[in-house]
Each structure stands twice: as structure tokens, then as C-alpha cells.
Design a protein around this motif. Sequence first.
Motif, PDB file in Angstrom:
ATOM      1  N   PHE A 236     -58.322 -39.270  28.043  1.00  0.00           N
ATOM      2  CA  PHE A 236     -57.077 -38.634  28.472  1.00  0.00           C
ATOM      3  C   PHE A 236     -56.238 -39.549  29.352  1.00  0.00           C
ATOM      4  CE2 PHE A 236     -54.974 -36.432  32.001  1.00  0.00           C
ATOM      5  CZ  PHE A 236     -54.028 -35.686  31.312  1.00  0.00           C
ATOM      6  N   ASP A 237     -56.872 -40.198  30.328  1.00  0.00           N
ATOM      7  CA  ASP A 237     -56.108 -40.979  31.299  1.00  0.00           C
ATOM      8  C   ASP A 237     -55.493 -42.230  30.689  1.00  0.00           C
ATOM      9  OD1 ASP A 237     -58.587 -42.156  30.964  1.00  0.00           O
ATOM     10  OD2 ASP A 237     -58.700 -42.899  33.013  1.00  0.00           O
ATOM     11  N   GLU A 245     -50.454 -38.630  33.773  1.00  0.00           N
ATOM     12  CA  GLU A 245     -51.867 -38.744  34.165  1.00  0.00           C
ATOM     13  C   GLU A 245     -52.039 -38.748  35.677  1.00  0.00           C
ATOM     14  OE1 GLU A 245     -55.162 -40.980  35.738  1.00  0.00           O
ATOM     15  OE2 GLU A 245     -53.359 -42.094  35.207  1.00  0.00           O
ATOM     16  N   ILE A 246     -51.156 -39.442  36.382  1.00  0.00           N
ATOM     17  CA  ILE A 246     -51.264 -39.545  37.837  1.00  0.00           C
ATOM     18  C   ILE A 246     -51.110 -38.177  38.491  1.00  0.00           C
ATOM     19  CG2 ILE A 246     -50.103 -40.446  39.902  1.00  0.00           C
ATOM     20  CD1 ILE A 246     -49.497 -42.980  38.219  1.00  0.00           C
ATOM     21  N   GLU A 247     -50.172 -37.360  37.989  1.00  0.00           N
ATOM     22  CA  GLU A 247     -49.964 -36.023  38.564  1.00  0.00           C
ATOM     23  C   GLU A 247     -51.040 -35.035  38.118  1.00  0.00           C
ATOM     24  OE1 GLU A 247     -46.010 -34.318  38.967  1.00  0.00           O
ATOM     25  OE2 GLU A 247     -45.150 -36.198  38.186  1.00  0.00           O
ATOM     26  N   ALA A 248     -51.620 -35.259  36.925  1.00  0.00           N
ATOM     27  CA  ALA A 248     -52.632 -34.335  36.415  1.00  0.00           C
ATOM     28  C   ALA A 248     -53.991 -34.553  37.054  1.00  0.00           C
ATOM     29  CB  ALA A 248     -52.742 -34.497  34.896  1.00  0.00           C
ATOM     30  N   ARG A 249     -54.245 -35.772  37.520  1.00  0.00           N
ATOM     31  CA  ARG A 249     -55.565 -36.119  38.054  1.00  0.00           C
ATOM     32  C   ARG A 249     -56.037 -35.157  39.156  1.00  0.00           C
ATOM     33  NH1 ARG A 249     -55.552 -41.928  40.184  1.00  0.00           N
ATOM     34  NH2 ARG A 249     -54.473 -42.239  38.196  1.00  0.00           N
ATOM     35  N   GLN A 267     -50.784 -24.673  35.884  1.00  0.00           N
ATOM     36  CA  GLN A 267     -50.292 -25.911  36.487  1.00  0.00           C
ATOM     37  C   GLN A 267     -50.137 -27.028  35.459  1.00  0.00           C
ATOM     38  OE1 GLN A 267     -53.320 -26.370  39.527  1.00  0.00           O
ATOM     39  NE2 GLN A 267     -51.967 -25.556  41.124  1.00  0.00           N
ATOM     40  N   MET A 268     -51.097 -27.141  34.534  1.00  0.00           N
ATOM     41  CA  MET A 268     -51.035 -28.180  33.506  1.00  0.00           C
ATOM     42  C   MET A 268     -49.880 -27.916  32.542  1.00  0.00           C
ATOM     43  SD  MET A 268     -53.191 -30.646  33.874  1.00  0.00           S
ATOM     44  CE  MET A 268     -53.297 -31.360  32.235  1.00  0.00           C
ATOM     45  N   GLU A 269     -49.633 -26.650  32.232  1.00  0.00           N
ATOM     46  CA  GLU A 269     -48.522 -26.324  31.336  1.00  0.00           C
ATOM     47  C   GLU A 269     -47.185 -26.675  31.986  1.00  0.00           C
ATOM     48  OE1 GLU A 269     -46.228 -24.983  28.120  1.00  0.00           O
ATOM     49  OE2 GLU A 269     -48.265 -25.774  28.347  1.00  0.00           O
ATOM     50  N   ALA A 270     -47.068 -26.390  33.279  1.00  0.00           N
ATOM     51  CA  ALA A 270     -45.837 -26.741  33.987  1.00  0.00           C
ATOM     52  C   ALA A 270     -45.637 -28.262  34.005  1.00  0.00           C
ATOM     53  CB  ALA A 270     -45.892 -26.190  35.419  1.00  0.00           C
ATOM     54  N   ARG A 272     -46.852 -30.326  31.741  1.00  0.00           N
ATOM     55  CA  ARG A 272     -46.533 -30.754  30.377  1.00  0.00           C
ATOM     56  C   ARG A 272     -45.044 -30.593  30.089  1.00  0.00           C
ATOM     57  NH1 ARG A 272     -45.211 -28.835  25.689  1.00  0.00           N
ATOM     58  NH2 ARG A 272     -45.202 -26.688  26.451  1.00  0.00           N
ATOM     59  N   VAL A 273     -44.505 -29.458  30.480  1.00  0.00           N
ATOM     60  CA  VAL A 273     -43.074 -29.191  30.265  1.00  0.00           C
ATOM     61  C   VAL A 273     -42.217 -30.214  31.030  1.00  0.00           C
ATOM     62  CG1 VAL A 273     -41.203 -27.552  30.708  1.00  0.00           C
ATOM     63  CG2 VAL A 273     -43.403 -26.736  29.829  1.00  0.00           C
ATOM     64  N   LYS A 274     -42.664 -30.565  32.216  1.00  0.00           N
ATOM     65  CA  LYS A 274     -41.929 -31.537  33.047  1.00  0.00           C
ATOM     66  C   LYS A 274     -41.843 -32.915  32.388  1.00  0.00           C
ATOM     67  CE  LYS A 274     -42.244 -33.990  37.471  1.00  0.00           C
ATOM     68  NZ  LYS A 274     -42.995 -34.123  38.754  1.00  0.00           N
ATOM     69  N   HIS A 275     -42.941 -33.361  31.766  1.00  0.00           N
ATOM     70  CA  HIS A 275     -43.010 -34.747  31.264  1.00  0.00           C
ATOM     71  C   HIS A 275     -42.775 -34.873  29.761  1.00  0.00           C
ATOM     72  CE1 HIS A 275     -44.213 -36.706  34.991  1.00  0.00           C
ATOM     73  NE2 HIS A 275     -45.037 -35.681  35.221  1.00  0.00           N
ATOM     74  N   PHE A 276     -42.940 -33.766  29.029  1.00  0.00           N
ATOM     75  CA  PHE A 276     -42.786 -33.870  27.576  1.00  0.00           C
ATOM     76  C   PHE A 276     -41.716 -32.927  27.040  1.00  0.00           C
ATOM     77  CE2 PHE A 276     -47.120 -35.292  28.486  1.00  0.00           C
ATOM     78  CZ  PHE A 276     -47.175 -36.454  27.756  1.00  0.00           C
TER      79      PHE A 276
END
Length: 276
Positions: A236-237, A245-249, A267-270, A272-276
Amino acid sequence: MFRMLICSLILLLNCFRAAAEQPELNVAIGDNSTNVLAQSLLFTQFTKQTGIKINRHRLADIKQLDIDKNWYTHSGKPLDVIFGQISYRLLNYHQQGKLLELTDFWQQNKLDRSFSHLKSATTQQGKILGLPFNLVHDFKREQHISDTDFFAFPKIAEIKRFESVPINAIHVSALGNNQQSALKLLAFLAKAKSQEKLTQPIGTIAANKNARLPQHPFAKKLVPHVFKAYGTSNFFDRSTKPEFEIEARPLFTQFMRTGNIQTFVEQMEALRVKHF
């Protein structure tokens, strides 16, 4: 006598100059890429064939290249070749002018004959950015497993099948001064025999589909699934965008400590929306 002495000094000076002008490559080796002995023997063979010397440097992980200074040796010379991993980061490095595109090299050396099954893994936005050299799986650790089997993930509707098999690859720095010598090394390492020598001692699968497989039943079962899959997924990283990756870690760390899956998913969905 004096004339002979002058001639000898000139000859000696020319020898030193020739030695100084001998091509050298600064090659950064990832710790998990392959074993040191196999590399050393193969590099010695390459030097004998080409006269190009290899200077090895340690690189713990390709993520270290997010830091500018790690594109250089301790003495300040730029790296020429990097043993790393197939990663989304490669596109970032290329866009920053640090990584050489290998599309022309791939075509000139007819690498589709040996690596067509992994071409999509190392291609980003139409640019080939690395030469695959092994699939990360240590079969030597599984020599005594007799009651375990390998199964591919079942097909679901018309969803294209990917296999989760991280791939190590070799890259050429755009910052180096020895790109032609670096490409000679890549052509040498692309050969099936070279990849066998890099991978057989540690029980991993060579990326070159014409290379011999490890003598392990899992390897024989795994390869057809991987080589026929639509694509592969990395760790993943390494596979995702560096900023994601840095924010998800820390979110992964928090989830492992609390076990609160609902919070983690939200939190991960938010993110994902932010970066993709």
C-alpha cells in the motif's frame, strides 16, 4: 636515459588517466532487493565484460528517495542506477526530472519478449519507468510446508483480476552522468540468466518469463496466475500517492490500537475523496 625516464613517466601518467576515465556507476541497492553475494558476483561479471565498475550504495527503501539528498552518494555524486520497487512514487520522481524514462530502451532491446506480462506494472501515464527483476516472495522459507496450498482469488463478475505481488525493479536516475553505461547494466540485468543468478539464491521469482523458476510447488502454481493477471498490486505505502500514504499512515496505526473499524473507514474514505 633521461629520455627513457620521461617516456616512462608519460606512460605512467597515461595509465593513471585511463584508470581515472574508466566508467563507474553509482548503484543504490535496496535492502530487500536481493542478496549481496549474488549481486557482487553478477556485477563482477558485468565489469569483466564491459570495463564498467560498480560502486554499491545502500538504500533502505525507495521511499527514502522522497528526500533529495538520497539521490546522491555521501561524496555528492549522483546515483546512476537504483534497485527499488514498482511504485506510484516513480511517476513523481520522473515528473521532478530525477528518473529516466525507459520506453525507448524497452523497445530497442525488445523487452516485450521477456517482460510483456509485467509491462503495465511499470508503466505510468504511458511511460515505462523501470525494469522488473523479481517478484517478492521468499519460497525458501516455505520448504517444509506440506499442508498448505495456493489459490487465486475467484473471479467476480467482469471485474479485472489483479494479484497482490510486490515487484522489485531497477531504475535509471536522470541526474547521473553515466546514463549510457547505466543502460548497458540494465540490458545485462534483463537477461534471463542474470535474473536467475539474482533470484535463485533467495528463492524469489525472476521477472523475466524465460528464466527458470524456483524448485518449489508454490512457485509453479503462483506464476501462471500472476503472469496472466490484468495487473499486480504492490504494498500500500509504495503503490499509492505519497501524500495520501503519509496522511493514511497514522489512521492505520490508530485502527490497530483501537480496533474501531467504523471510524477508520470513515476517515479513510474522507482521505480518498481528498486525494483522488
